[in-house]
Design a protein around this motif. Structure first.
Motif, PDB file in Angstrom:
ATOM      1  N   SER A  66       0.836  -1.213   0.000  1.00  0.00           N
ATOM      2  CA  SER A  66       0.000   0.000   0.000  1.00  0.00           C
ATOM      3  C   SER A  66       0.864   1.253   0.000  1.00  0.00           C
ATOM      4  O   SER A  66       1.346   1.686   1.043  1.00  0.00           O
ATOM      5  N   GLN A  84      -1.528   2.611  -4.841  1.00  0.00           N
ATOM      6  CA  GLN A  84      -2.945   2.871  -4.599  1.00  0.00           C
ATOM      7  C   GLN A  84      -3.517   3.768  -5.713  1.00  0.00           C
ATOM      8  O   GLN A  84      -2.793   4.560  -6.318  1.00  0.00           O
ATOM      9  N   TYR A 141      -9.069   3.237  -2.099  1.00  0.00           N
ATOM     10  CA  TYR A 141      -8.147   3.505  -0.995  1.00  0.00           C
ATOM     11  C   TYR A 141      -8.820   4.243   0.158  1.00  0.00           C
ATOM     12  O   TYR A 141      -9.402   5.316  -0.030  1.00  0.00           O
ATOM     13  N   ASN A 142      -8.761   3.638   1.331  1.00  0.00           N
ATOM     14  CA  ASN A 142      -9.293   4.214   2.575  1.00  0.00           C
ATOM     15  C   ASN A 142     -10.760   4.619   2.471  1.00  0.00           C
ATOM     16  O   ASN A 142     -11.220   5.511   3.186  1.00  0.00           O
ATOM     17  N   THR A 170      -4.891  -2.832   6.466  1.00  0.00           N
ATOM     18  CA  THR A 170      -4.657  -1.907   7.589  1.00  0.00           C
ATOM     19  C   THR A 170      -5.654  -2.075   8.729  1.00  0.00           C
ATOM     20  O   THR A 170      -6.274  -1.111   9.172  1.00  0.00           O
ATOM     21  N   THR A 193      -0.397  -1.687   9.383  1.00  0.00           N
ATOM     22  CA  THR A 193       0.611  -0.675   9.090  1.00  0.00           C
ATOM     23  C   THR A 193       1.720  -0.698  10.135  1.00  0.00           C
ATOM     24  O   THR A 193       1.529  -1.148  11.270  1.00  0.00           O
ATOM     25  N   THR A 216       2.563  -3.213   5.963  1.00  0.00           N
ATOM     26  CA  THR A 216       2.713  -2.150   4.972  1.00  0.00           C
ATOM     27  C   THR A 216       3.110  -0.840   5.646  1.00  0.00           C
ATOM     28  O   THR A 216       2.755  -0.597   6.805  1.00  0.00           O
ATOM     29  N   ASP A 246       1.936   1.837   4.380  1.00  0.00           N
ATOM     30  CA  ASP A 246       0.783   2.678   4.021  1.00  0.00           C
ATOM     31  C   ASP A 246       1.254   4.109   3.756  1.00  0.00           C
ATOM     32  O   ASP A 246       0.635   5.086   4.202  1.00  0.00           O
ATOM     33  N   ASN A 294       1.724   7.573   2.541  1.00  0.00           N
ATOM     34  CA  ASN A 294       0.721   8.477   1.978  1.00  0.00           C
ATOM     35  C   ASN A 294       1.192   9.924   2.122  1.00  0.00           C
ATOM     36  O   ASN A 294       0.944  10.573   3.144  1.00  0.00           O
TER      37      ASN A 294
END
Length: 418
Positions: A62, A94, A153-154, A233, A258, A304, A306, A308
């Motif tokens: 991710s 992502q 994503y999310n 996550t 995460t 991950t 994650d 961002n």
């Protein structure tokens, strides 16, 4: 480039040289020879560092990069350079760019951007058009273009029937659905974990229930439809228990956690620092310990970063208004080694390839060289000078680290941090 890596300890349970300290001779991207004091007839460059370790190339399931649309946060070229210097030979990208990666032309675009990079890029296609949760995106076309899985994503899909249909549809081409789990109506305007800390700070809480309800729903749907589901996550004790039980039933479900949920808790919010505002929110110490236990017993399949990147305009503001997200590639390994055994970390940071049906490359002769180089002994503190990303929103600034990623050899290229 042709390379000999000198005196490296191999950490690869699939390799016949596991836990041995050897030289690795790589010719035209292929491991030609592994042994002691290999000869070099001046045809190969050499790399040596004290207390050097190597493993299969790490893979992050991710990663958000921004491009296209948010190049001010991160570009694909620089993001892949960051990943390489952080030890990642591959990443799953992502789809949360602008436009959203929800059709084959967008998949082709990001793959083309990454064509010359040492770190390989594998796009995740959006599950729904525009990641808006209303209609399925062009899943089969994106699969043919190179998408390795499908998820928004999310964003949690509120329409249970659409989730059911997606799980049924992707079985025709062995596709994987990624389902972020968070009930928007229970989350409401929450910005932090519901508990003692959020109450003391006057922050609106996000209860564990908001995640667990959707995890349970999606597992019921998976049991009904069959197929493969990945829950990314996860953050709560009950989510772990639900997935553990589903695996015992034989459901094809995997999950990730995460780095920051394994290392940090909501106690970090005391200073209202928006670097710690993430989704799902940082939970309490009991949840953190449950997640670590789930990593150790293999309920959690992979870890991950994650990663961002968020621009400063959307992070340096009131806690309620700031965007969720932290960068994490640069700090992932050093933070994990303060919490988990080395071999567990390597396993959880390479399992993503199994998850996405990407061929693994064990460290053995006549195999493609996809190798991460790292050290494990040095202790240090993560600072601004260690951030390689364009965005600087790291939740690990000032955090104690152990061990460090040195770089990778992959795609015939050596990339070293420093």
């Amino acid at each position: 480039m042709n390379l000999i890596i000198r005196k490296a300890t191999i950490v690869d349970s699939e390799s016949p040289y596991h836990n041995q300290t050897v030289d690795i001779k790589i010719t035209q991207g292929i491991i030609e020879e592994i042994g002691i004091s290999l000869l070099n007839s001046d045809t190969h460059e050499e790399f040596h560092q004290d207390n050097l370790y190597v493993s299969q190339g790490w893979f992050d399931t991710s990663v958000s990069l921004g491009e296209p649309g948010f190049e001010d946060r991160e570009t694909i070229i620089n993001g892949l350079e960051v990943a390489a210097k952080s030890g990642f030979a591959g990443i799953a990208l992502q789809p949360n760019s602008y436009p959203i990666i929800d059709n084959q032309s967008q998949v082709h675009f990001v793959k083309q951007k990454a064509v010359n990079a040492a770190t390989e890029l594998y796009p995740i296609g959006a599950l729904t058009k525009g990641s808006e949760g209303n209609d399925l995106a062009e899943l089969f076309d994106m699969k043919n273009a190179g998408a390795v899985a499908f998820g928004d994503y999310n964003k949690s899909l509120s329409n249970a029937n659409l989730m059911k249909i997606s799980l049924q549809y992707v079985q025709d081409f062995d596709g994987l659905v990624i389902a972020f789990c968070q009930d928007a109506t229970i989350k409401g305007n929450g910005v932090a974990n519901e508990g003692i800390v959020s109450t003391r700070l006057g922050l609106k809480g996000i209860p564990n229930l908001s995640e667990e309800l959707i995890v349970a729903r999606n597992l019921f749907l998976l049991e009904y439809t069959g197929g493969k589901l990945h829950i990314p996550t996860i953050s709560t004790t009950k989510s772990v228990a639900l997935i553990r039980e589903a695996k015992k039933k034989g459901l094809q479900v995997t999950c990730s956690v995460t780095v920051h949920h394994l290392v940090l808790t909501d106690e970090k919010l005391e200073g209202f620092d928006t670097r710690y505002k993430v989704s799902p929110p940082l939970r309490n110490e009991d949840d953190r310990k449950a997640l670590l236990e789930a990593v150790l017993d293999n309920t959690i399949d992979c870890i991950t970063s994650d990663h961002n990147p968020i621009d400063i305009e959307n992070k340096k503001m009131e806690f309620d208004l700031a965007k969720n997200g932290t960068i994490g590639l640069e700090s992932a390994f050093g933070a994990l080694l303060t919490q988990l055994p080395l071999e567990i970390i390597i396993n959880k940071m390479t399992f993503g390839k199994n998850l996405l049906n990407i061929e693994r490359q064990k460290i053995a002769e006549n195999k493609k060289a996809s190798i991460t180089l790292f050290t494990i002994d040095n202790s240090w503190t993560f600072g601004k000078e260690h951030i390689l990303s364009k965005s600087k929103n790291s939740a690990f600034l000032g955090h104690a680290m152990k061990g460090k990623a040195i770089g990778i050899y992959n795609q015939g290229k050596l990339v070293i941090n420093g």
